[in-house]
Design an enzyme around this catalytic site. Sequence first.
Site, PDB file in Angstrom:
ATOM      1  N   GLU A  96      36.910 -67.539  49.494  1.00 35.25           N
ATOM      2  CA  GLU A  96      36.704 -68.979  49.479  1.00 35.25           C
ATOM      3  C   GLU A  96      35.613 -69.393  48.504  1.00 35.25           C
ATOM      4  O   GLU A  96      34.656 -68.667  48.275  1.00 35.25           O
ATOM      5  CB  GLU A  96      36.371 -69.483  50.869  1.00 35.25           C
ATOM      6  CG  GLU A  96      35.113 -68.897  51.420  1.00 35.25           C
ATOM      7  CD  GLU A  96      34.941 -69.311  52.861  1.00 35.25           C
ATOM      8  OE1 GLU A  96      33.886 -69.871  53.157  1.00 35.25           O
ATOM      9  OE2 GLU A  96      35.853 -69.112  53.658  1.00 35.25           O
ATOM     10  N   CYS A 109      29.776 -72.696  45.089  1.00 29.40           N
ATOM     11  CA  CYS A 109      29.381 -71.478  45.800  1.00 29.40           C
ATOM     12  C   CYS A 109      30.455 -70.417  45.588  1.00 29.40           C
ATOM     13  O   CYS A 109      31.606 -70.603  45.956  1.00 29.40           O
ATOM     14  CB  CYS A 109      29.221 -71.812  47.273  1.00 29.40           C
ATOM     15  SG  CYS A 109      28.831 -70.380  48.260  1.00 29.40           S
ATOM     16  N   SER A 223      17.218 -63.651  50.595  1.00 26.33           N
ATOM     17  CA  SER A 223      17.591 -63.902  52.001  1.00 26.33           C
ATOM     18  C   SER A 223      16.625 -63.141  52.905  1.00 26.33           C
ATOM     19  O   SER A 223      16.830 -61.977  53.204  1.00 26.33           O
ATOM     20  CB  SER A 223      19.027 -63.436  52.240  1.00 26.33           C
ATOM     21  OG  SER A 223      19.910 -64.258  51.512  1.00 26.33           O
ATOM     22  N   LEU A 224      15.595 -63.825  53.331  1.00 28.95           N
ATOM     23  CA  LEU A 224      14.524 -63.141  54.078  1.00 28.95           C
ATOM     24  C   LEU A 224      14.774 -63.165  55.590  1.00 28.95           C
ATOM     25  O   LEU A 224      14.796 -62.139  56.239  1.00 28.95           O
ATOM     26  CB  LEU A 224      13.173 -63.785  53.729  1.00 28.95           C
ATOM     27  CG  LEU A 224      11.970 -62.913  54.047  1.00 28.95           C
ATOM     28  CD1 LEU A 224      11.954 -61.645  53.202  1.00 28.95           C
ATOM     29  CD2 LEU A 224      10.666 -63.690  53.837  1.00 28.95           C
ATOM     30  N   HIS A 225      14.884 -64.346  56.164  1.00 25.16           N
ATOM     31  CA  HIS A 225      15.284 -64.551  57.569  1.00 25.16           C
ATOM     32  C   HIS A 225      14.294 -64.082  58.629  1.00 25.16           C
ATOM     33  O   HIS A 225      14.528 -64.298  59.818  1.00 25.16           O
ATOM     34  CB  HIS A 225      16.635 -63.905  57.896  1.00 25.16           C
ATOM     35  CG  HIS A 225      17.694 -64.181  56.890  1.00 25.16           C
ATOM     36  ND1 HIS A 225      18.040 -65.459  56.516  1.00 25.16           N
ATOM     37  CD2 HIS A 225      18.495 -63.358  56.176  1.00 25.16           C
ATOM     38  CE1 HIS A 225      19.011 -65.391  55.608  1.00 25.16           C
ATOM     39  NE2 HIS A 225      19.295 -64.141  55.379  1.00 25.16           N
ATOM     40  N   ASN A 301      24.926 -70.871  61.550  1.00 25.81           N
ATOM     41  CA  ASN A 301      26.286 -71.371  61.778  1.00 25.81           C
ATOM     42  C   ASN A 301      27.014 -70.448  62.731  1.00 25.81           C
ATOM     43  O   ASN A 301      27.342 -69.331  62.355  1.00 25.81           O
ATOM     44  CB  ASN A 301      27.058 -71.313  60.458  1.00 25.81           C
ATOM     45  CG  ASN A 301      27.246 -72.674  59.883  1.00 25.81           C
ATOM     46  OD1 ASN A 301      27.613 -73.608  60.582  1.00 25.81           O
ATOM     47  ND2 ASN A 301      27.007 -72.779  58.596  1.00 25.81           N
ATOM     48  N   CYS A 344      30.944 -73.757  57.075  1.00 24.29           N
ATOM     49  CA  CYS A 344      30.802 -72.451  57.707  1.00 24.29           C
ATOM     50  C   CYS A 344      31.955 -71.533  57.358  1.00 24.29           C
ATOM     51  O   CYS A 344      32.095 -70.459  57.919  1.00 24.29           O
ATOM     52  CB  CYS A 344      30.675 -72.599  59.207  1.00 24.29           C
ATOM     53  SG  CYS A 344      32.044 -73.469  59.912  1.00 24.29           S
TER      54      CYS A 344
HETATM   55  N1  SAH Z   1      24.778 -61.373  50.333  1.00 27.37           N
HETATM   56  C1  SAH Z   1      23.974 -62.369  49.769  1.00 27.37           C
HETATM   57  C2  SAH Z   1      24.714 -63.632  49.390  1.00 27.37           C
HETATM   58  C3  SAH Z   1      25.747 -64.126  50.356  1.00 27.37           C
HETATM   59  S1  SAH Z   1      25.161 -64.717  51.896  1.00 27.37           S
HETATM   60  C4  SAH Z   1      22.801 -62.680  50.678  1.00 27.37           C
HETATM   61  O1  SAH Z   1      22.781 -62.213  51.812  1.00 27.37           O
HETATM   62  O2  SAH Z   1      21.909 -63.373  50.218  1.00 27.37           O
HETATM   63  C5  SAH Z   1      24.517 -66.323  51.465  1.00 27.37           C
HETATM   64  C6  SAH Z   1      23.513 -66.877  52.478  1.00 27.37           C
HETATM   65  O3  SAH Z   1      24.156 -67.312  53.691  1.00 27.37           O
HETATM   66  C7  SAH Z   1      22.495 -65.850  52.888  1.00 27.37           C
HETATM   67  O4  SAH Z   1      21.203 -66.390  52.857  1.00 27.37           O
HETATM   68  C8  SAH Z   1      22.934 -65.529  54.295  1.00 27.37           C
HETATM   69  O5  SAH Z   1      21.899 -64.995  55.005  1.00 27.37           O
HETATM   70  C9  SAH Z   1      23.431 -66.850  54.806  1.00 27.37           C
HETATM   71  N2  SAH Z   1      24.293 -66.747  56.005  1.00 27.37           N
HETATM   72  C10 SAH Z   1      25.216 -65.803  56.267  1.00 27.37           C
HETATM   73  N3  SAH Z   1      25.807 -66.028  57.475  1.00 27.37           N
HETATM   74  C11 SAH Z   1      25.225 -67.128  57.972  1.00 27.37           C
HETATM   75  C12 SAH Z   1      25.424 -67.877  59.191  1.00 27.37           C
HETATM   76  N4  SAH Z   1      26.307 -67.498  60.114  1.00 27.37           N
HETATM   77  N5  SAH Z   1      24.667 -68.965  59.387  1.00 27.37           N
HETATM   78  C13 SAH Z   1      23.770 -69.344  58.447  1.00 27.37           C
HETATM   79  N6  SAH Z   1      23.544 -68.698  57.300  1.00 27.37           N
HETATM   80  C14 SAH Z   1      24.263 -67.591  57.053  1.00 27.37           C
END
Ligand code: SAH
Length: 369
Positions: A96, A109, A223-225, A301, A344
Amino acid sequence: MTAPAEKTNLLGLPKAKLEAFFETLGEKRFRAQQVLQWIHQRGVDDFDQMTNMSVALRERLKEIAEIRGPEVVYDETSKDGTRKWVMRMDNGNNVETVLIPDGERGTLCVSSQIGCSLDCTFCSTGKRGFNRNLTAAEIIGQVWVARKAFMPYEPSSRPITNVVMMGMGEPLLNFDNVVDAMNLMMEDLAYGISKRRVTLSTSGVVPALDRLGEVTDVSLAISLHAPNDELRNQLVPLNKKYPISELLAATRRYLARLPDKRKATIEYTVIQGVNDKLEHAKELAVVLKGLPCKINLIPFNPFPESDFERPSMNATRRFQNALTEAGYVTTVRTPRGDDIDAACGQLVGRVEDRTKRSQRYIAVQQVNP
Ligand code: SAH
Ligand code: SF4
């Protein structure tokens, strides 16, 4: 009988490779420039339309080459203008791609892999496992399809001003193809998008991040989280290999090499009761000290097999305020395209279920605001 040789798909060749291709044919390098413009700016996939080349050359190209993009299986625009495509790649897998218009800006994206091997616990792409890398043609093909939706080509119209490698997959694990595709995004004869507006998002493959700095200068999203290794190990298993300190050091090295002053984007998916407490925000503010960055909070999400929940808007705002007070530019990603599931990415799953291609739920992805 020998099988006919596979045709070279010119769609995925950046300028240098296309020039080399024409040189092997005994042609001048400038043919590459003409072909780039035909393919990427005019959306042409038929050599016969390339009227500034001789008939003989066109015939030759038809024998040995092709311009083949992904097949569009779904194309829908949401009430808020968010447009979403589901594209079928060579082995029948769907990917997608989402375009988010926002005033003068249009952010596309793009996906880099079918599935992902890194298995972050909050990500449905990760849950689906890894299938294969996309080719450079399949990656740039997503931009090509989206751009073609806005034909005829007008140099002044710029429906896609930004690209974020934030669809399915970990771009740094498909290094060469992603770099080729990003070069085409930035190529003036193709899409001419500024290097500041092409963003690679990574969960932190540190050695590849260092290599990236040697070959390109696109913008970076990390992508730290989580603000500490204990928590990040649980959310992003790759952290056990490349912990936060190493990831942030590599991010600093990358930024330091850039010829201009640029900030990295720190992405932080906010998950209720997991990483959304005030103390996490305060810890994050300390961990990021001195790093040129802005922070983007993404409310989690939910998707069917996930155990996590979306945080309340209050909790997210509280988190944001703490970071803002600590001096960080902090944004909250607002959901877009909800009516077509663009925010999402649940659409790929639905399309595939309908066609009985797969019983598995596929692809939740996020896009940049
Ligand atoms: N693999 C790479 C790029 C794709 S993911 C990465 O991890 O950065 C793109 C972004 O979407 C990342 O920051 C990821 O953590 C976030 N993401 C993935 N699933 C998610 C969800 N269910 N809810 C919110 N953000 C999400
Ligand atoms: Fe892969 Fe990124 Fe999803 Fe992690 S968040 S599983 S790295 S796509």
